[in-house]
Enzyme design. Structure first.
Site, mmCIF file in Angstrom:
data_model
loop_
_atom_site.group_PDB
_atom_site.id
_atom_site.type_symbol
_atom_site.label_atom_id
_atom_site.label_comp_id
_atom_site.label_asym_id
_atom_site.label_seq_id
_atom_site.Cartn_x
_atom_site.Cartn_y
_atom_site.Cartn_z
ATOM 1 N N SER A 142 0.837 -1.199 0.000
ATOM 2 C CA SER A 142 0.000 0.000 0.000
ATOM 3 C C SER A 142 0.868 1.243 0.000
ATOM 4 O O SER A 142 1.991 1.227 0.517
ATOM 5 C CB SER A 142 -0.890 0.017 1.250
ATOM 6 O OG SER A 142 -0.129 0.334 2.404
ATOM 7 N N ASP A 143 0.358 2.326 -0.587
ATOM 8 C CA ASP A 143 0.968 3.609 -0.290
ATOM 9 C C ASP A 143 0.776 3.825 1.202
ATOM 10 O O ASP A 143 -0.140 3.276 1.818
ATOM 11 C CB ASP A 143 0.320 4.727 -1.102
ATOM 12 C CG ASP A 143 1.224 5.940 -1.239
ATOM 13 O OD1 ASP A 143 2.189 6.057 -0.457
ATOM 14 O OD2 ASP A 143 0.972 6.781 -2.117
ATOM 15 N N TRP A 144 1.635 4.631 1.782
ATOM 16 C CA TRP A 144 1.660 4.754 3.241
ATOM 17 C C TRP A 144 0.347 5.372 3.759
ATOM 18 O O TRP A 144 0.063 6.542 3.543
ATOM 19 C CB TRP A 144 2.863 5.586 3.662
ATOM 20 C CG TRP A 144 4.095 4.772 3.941
ATOM 21 C CD1 TRP A 144 4.853 4.833 5.072
ATOM 22 C CD2 TRP A 144 4.718 3.762 3.130
ATOM 23 N NE1 TRP A 144 5.907 3.930 5.004
ATOM 24 C CE2 TRP A 144 5.843 3.260 3.831
ATOM 25 C CE3 TRP A 144 4.426 3.223 1.881
ATOM 26 C CZ2 TRP A 144 6.668 2.259 3.326
ATOM 27 C CZ3 TRP A 144 5.249 2.224 1.376
ATOM 28 C CH2 TRP A 144 6.349 1.756 2.088
ATOM 29 N N GLY A 145 -0.475 4.508 4.386
ATOM 30 C CA GLY A 145 -1.761 4.956 4.900
ATOM 31 C C GLY A 145 -2.907 4.786 3.926
ATOM 32 O O GLY A 145 -3.994 5.320 4.152
ATOM 33 N N ALA A 146 -2.712 4.020 2.851
ATOM 34 C CA ALA A 146 -3.753 3.889 1.821
ATOM 35 C C ALA A 146 -4.785 2.813 2.125
ATOM 36 O O ALA A 146 -5.775 2.688 1.406
ATOM 37 C CB ALA A 146 -3.109 3.597 0.467
#
Length: 760
Positions: A233-237
């Site tokens: 994931s993108d960070w926090g996605a």
């Protein structure tokens, strides 16, 4: 034993069989902000990943300012302007070496998203508005990094085009546009380079978050393109974690404190997530984790000087010469007085802001480097503006004063950090007002004014007709100032070409009315018409077109030839052209090949880039460049089928030095080896039955049946009547025949027609 000789998937499967449910779930999220979890009892290691599209940014936590020193290479928008895949690979190799030296297993890059609008805040991190160029540069970059035993994480998948409300915004994109514009760069890189990981984006795609979108993560990445690695994931996605696992999202980053691990365990226990599916996900993860750890090389020492020299070489090849009136560049030996104006000359803008911000090992500025290369020349300097791009009367007066007395004026301008960054989009295409005022004031008093631009994306140039030369240096990395000096003095002949269109004004862009979207719904209504595809179709003259760039020498194109002028799409076509350096200086030219379909049954761009090659030529030298075109080069994505489709017909193959300079043309007839297989339904339009030879007889019978005629029209009146009925019926779904034919057609008739039409 070498890492690549080991069957890591088999090892991973064995480990998965020994893991508890809780341990499996735990591996699906990070242990820290940048590392994965280890399970010591089974020897499962932790691996470290960090930002790195143009340099290693290894930091503790989220402090972007406190990272290890590493070589800051040109950003993606610059690198793509080199159009040099081999150079991208060299840069990747250097990044891989630096990652190894710092015990980093995965580099978070490259960014291959399409530049839908020049206002995208993160455009400096992305390659191009064209998927072929972006894909080929990405392949070189990925192969380079991974050749050093370090993985890449290609990002951000998919349709991630704006920063505003990026964590919740929904990209509404039709299937054809996805497949023709927003998917191909990812597809090309997966098939040709196999990045170890792909990073999913924050946004939703057609209503579903990318982090839990099975169409994106399973159907496209895994099933269709064959990704062997995992999705991070993108960070926090992450949204709904268990749903993400089921959809093919392997690793959540950063650490979530066990919160989402518990959700995975609960989902397995309550039956909403099969443990066998979790096993597949963890197997993918562990295979790459084991490979990455085994690939680590101890004792690697980075030659910082060598890497800085490479950064300078790369940057010099990325620089685009946009204008050069009266051959003012390179600076002649007869020039004795040079005025250097603009703070960027001493304090260059060399990279973008946000998560990719690198702490460079050194910074070269153009002011110092020019003095080293042009000894005996008198230099004067004026700051021109402050760090925010603002000027005042005193600064303008000083700049004008030294400009009046100079043989040549070099004005350094561009976009400050506050104008473009991850996290927000630009509001306009303008340089800071102070930069524009400075350029205009200087140009009024000295016609020999050269503008050097340092920016991450396209900008408006209201003064372009008033200056003698324009050099687009982009964000050239830590050695960019040296590269600019090399080009200005002629040590390097510029060979960059624009990887994006520079429009005259924002109102000319395909997304001018609504970018970024501010209601949570980004409607990609322009479809396949982004970048040059849009400007060509609308016949809009840009400031500088896609693929454009000048040289200190000149090139000519001749003798385009095809191995055949008629072929089946499955056979392909080979095109050759001759390119000659007709000037007096060695140089490099980017040979670009575009395809145009003469008569299409769907809306298609005027020309589409399909191939390119950068070629080095000595003065007077001529080379033959050959391109092999495949079926895909003539295809469009047919969302009705759905598959890539070639319509039999004539195609023009055009070759030249930019999207608007294509002097060579070869027409070829391509026969489709697999004509589009229409699936006819009750909603199929009457006219669709005319498109297929198989259903043409059905079409003719439908016309006769609706008219109540027992035979084909023979007299002029009968033919006129038949034509009238054809026109009226053309856009009508055939199910309407039951209601409008006055009893001539029944439901049984329609079902029989559909059965016959769909018969294999």
């Amino acid at each position: 034993m070498q890492a690549q000789a080991i069957d890591y998937r088999a090892k991973a499967k064995k480990l998965v069989s020994q893991l508890t449910l809780e341990e499996k779930a735990s591996l699906c999220s990070g242990g820290t902000a940048w590392s994965t979890k280890a399970i010591p009892r089974l020897g499962i290691p932790s691996i470290f990943m960090t930002d790195g599209p143009h340099g290693l940014r290894k930091a503790e936590g989220f402090d972007f300012t406190n990272s290890v020193p590493s070589t800051c290479f040109p950003t993606a928008s610059a690198l793509a302007s080199s159009w040099n895949t081999a150079l991208a690979q060299k840069m990747g190799e250097a990044l891989g070496i630096e990652a190894q030296a710092n015990d980093v297993q995965i580099l978070l890059g490259p960014g291959v998203n399409m530049k839908r609008s020049p206002l995208g805040g993160r455009n400096f991190e992305y390659f191009s508005e064209d998927p072929v160029l972006a894909g080929k540069i990405a392949v070189g970059f990925i192969n380079g990094v991974q050749s050093q035993g370090v993985g890449t994480s290609m990002k951000h998948f998919a349709a991630n085009s704006q920063e505003f409300e990026r964590m919740s915004n929904n990209s509404n994109v039709d299937e054809r546009t996805l497949n023709e514009i927003y998917f191909p760069a990812f597809e090309m890189a997966v098939k040709e380079a196999q990045p170890w990981t792909v990073m999913c984006s924050y946004n939703k795609l057609n209503g579903t978050y990318a982090s839990e979108n099975p169409f994106l993560l399973q159907q496209m990445l895994k099933d269709k393109w064959g990704l062997q690695g995992f999705v991070v994931s993108d960070w926090g996605a992450v949204n709904e974690r268990a749903l993400g696992v089921d959809s093919g999202m392997h690793l959540e980053m950063p650490a979530s404190g066990g919160l989402n691990d518990k959700k995975i365990v609960d989902a397995v226990k309550n039956g909403t997530l099969k443990e066998s599916r979790l096993d597949e996900i963890v197997t993918d993860l562990l295979a790459i984790t084991l490979k990455a750890k085994d690939s680590h090389k101890k004792g690697i020492v980075v030659d910082k000087t060598k890497h800085n020299e490479l950064a300078r070489q790369i940057s010099s090849e990325c620089i685009v010469l946009l204008k050069n009136e009266s051959a003012i560049l390179p600076i002649k030996p007869s020039v004795k007085k040079i005025a250097i104006i603009g703070d960027f000359a001493k304090n260059p803008r060399y990279q973008g802001a946000g998560s990719s911000q690198v702490r460079p090992t050194q910074i070269l500025n153009a002011f110092d480097e020019l003095q080293k290369l042009a000894k005996g020349t008198q230099f004067t300097f004026s700051q021109g503006y402050n760090s925010q791009g603002e000027t005042d009367q005193a600064k303008l007066a000083e700049a004008v004063r030294i400009a009046k007395d100079a043989d040549v004026v070099l004005v350094f301008a561009g976009l400050p950090d506050s104008y473009e960054s991850e996290g927000f989009d630009r509001t306009n295409m303008d340089l800071p007002l102070g930069h524009n005022q400075l350029i205009s004031a200087v140009a009024q008093v000295n016609k020999n004014s050269v503008v050097v631009l340092m920016n991450g994306a396209a900008v408006a140039m209201p003064w372009k007709n008033d200056v003698a030369a324009i050099l687009e240096a982009y964000l050239g990395g830590q050695a960019g100032g040296g590269a600019v000096a090399d080009v200005l003095t002629g040590k390097v002949n510029p060979s960059g070409k624009l990887s994006e269109t520079f429009p005259e004004r924002l109102e000319d862009t395909p997304t001018a009315i609504e970018f970024p979207s501010r209601d949570g719904q980004a409607n990609y209504g322009e479809g396949i018409y982004i970048g040059y595809r849009y400007y060509d179709k609308k016949k809009i003259e840009p400031s500088f077109p896609f693929g454009y760039g000048l040289s200190f020498t000149t090139f000519s194109y001749s003798d385009i030839k095809a191995n055949t002028t008629s072929a089946k799409d499955s056979e392909g076509v080979t095109i050759s052209v001759k390119v000659k350096n007709t000037g007096k200086m060695a140089g490099k030219e980017v040979v670009q090949l575009y395809v145009h379909e003469q008569e299409s049954e769907v809306s298609r761009p005027e020309n589409e880039l399909k191939h390119f090659e950068k070629v080095a030529l000595a003065a007077g030298e001529e080379k033959t460049i050959t391109f092999k075109l495949s079926s895909r080069d003539f295809s469009y994505y047919n969302s009705k089928t759905p598959e890539w489709t070639v319509k039999s017909g004539k195609f023009d193959v055009l070759v030249g030095g930019s999207s608007r300079d294509l002097p060579l043309k070869q027409t070829v007839f391509i026969e489709s080896s697999k004509p589009a297989q229409l699936v006819f339904t009750r909603e199929s339009l009457f006219k669709e039955f005319k498109r297929s030879p198989k259903t043409l007889a059905i079409y003719e019978n439908l016309v006769q049946g609706f008219m109540g005629a027992s035979k084909k029209p023979e007299t002029e009146d009968e033919k006129k009547a038949a034509l009238f009925f054809e026109i009226m019926l053309s856009d009508m779904p055939i199910n309407k025949l039951v209601m409008l034919s006055g009893g001539k057609f029944t439901e049984e008739n329609i079902n029989g027609i559909l059965s016959a039409a769909n018969q294999k």
